[in-house]
Scaffold this motif. Sequence first.
Motif, short mmCIF file in Angstrom:
data_model
loop_
_atom_site.label_atom_id
_atom_site.label_comp_id
_atom_site.label_asym_id
_atom_site.label_seq_id
_atom_site.Cartn_x
_atom_site.Cartn_y
_atom_site.Cartn_z
N LYS A 130 0.84 -1.20 0.00
CA LYS A 130 0.00 0.00 0.00
C LYS A 130 0.87 1.24 0.00
O LYS A 130 1.95 1.26 0.57
CB LYS A 130 -0.91 0.02 1.23
CG LYS A 130 -1.96 -1.05 1.18
CD LYS A 130 -2.94 -0.86 2.28
CE LYS A 130 -4.04 -1.93 2.21
NZ LYS A 130 -4.99 -1.77 3.25
N ILE A 131 0.37 2.25 -0.65
CA ILE A 131 1.11 3.51 -0.75
C ILE A 131 0.62 4.42 0.37
O ILE A 131 -0.56 4.63 0.55
CB ILE A 131 0.86 4.18 -2.11
CG1 ILE A 131 1.32 3.24 -3.24
CG2 ILE A 131 1.58 5.51 -2.18
CD1 ILE A 131 0.98 3.72 -4.60
N ASP A 132 1.54 4.98 1.17
CA ASP A 132 1.20 5.95 2.23
C ASP A 132 1.20 7.34 1.62
O ASP A 132 2.21 7.82 1.13
CB ASP A 132 2.23 5.89 3.36
CG ASP A 132 1.95 4.75 4.31
OD1 ASP A 132 0.81 4.26 4.31
OD2 ASP A 132 2.88 4.36 5.03
N TRP A 133 0.03 8.06 1.73
CA TRP A 133 -0.06 9.42 1.19
C TRP A 133 0.14 10.38 2.24
O TRP A 133 -0.05 10.81 3.14
CB TRP A 133 -1.42 9.64 0.50
CG TRP A 133 -1.56 8.75 -0.72
CD1 TRP A 133 -2.23 7.62 -0.80
CD2 TRP A 133 -0.99 8.99 -2.00
NE1 TRP A 133 -2.14 7.09 -2.07
CE2 TRP A 133 -1.38 7.93 -2.82
CE3 TRP A 133 -0.17 9.99 -2.55
CZ2 TRP A 133 -1.01 7.83 -4.16
CZ3 TRP A 133 0.17 9.87 -3.87
CH2 TRP A 133 -0.25 8.78 -4.67
#
Length: 133
Positions: A130-133
Amino acid sequence: MNWETIERELELRTSRSSGAGGQHVNKTESRVELVLDVNASQGLSRREKDNLRFHLSSRLDGHGRLSVTDQSDRSQHTNRKRALASMRQLLERGIRNPPKKRKAGAFKANNRKRLDRKKRTGEKKAGRGKIDW
């Protein structure tokens, strides 16, 4: 291998040749068959007999006899000479030692390639998180 002893132990059989030749073939026994009882031979050592059984297993009959046949010439004398030469050559090739067994195992290069492939696959999967924004 004691060839003189083996030569005395050989059993010689003659019969009529097959194939073309007309009346000559029908009346002369020019086909020659030489038979050697490998198990009972005094001209071969135990090790040589074992090597022969290993290398020539498909050529031995159920009783451990090796036979060579020649019918290529019209002359029984010539066919006998050829059969003797063929038998001697066959025995000389057959008494050599069996190949040494090597320990089976993977090559180091294959192991390295496999580990490199696993590392690349792990990096690829790590990038799917998952990409952390």
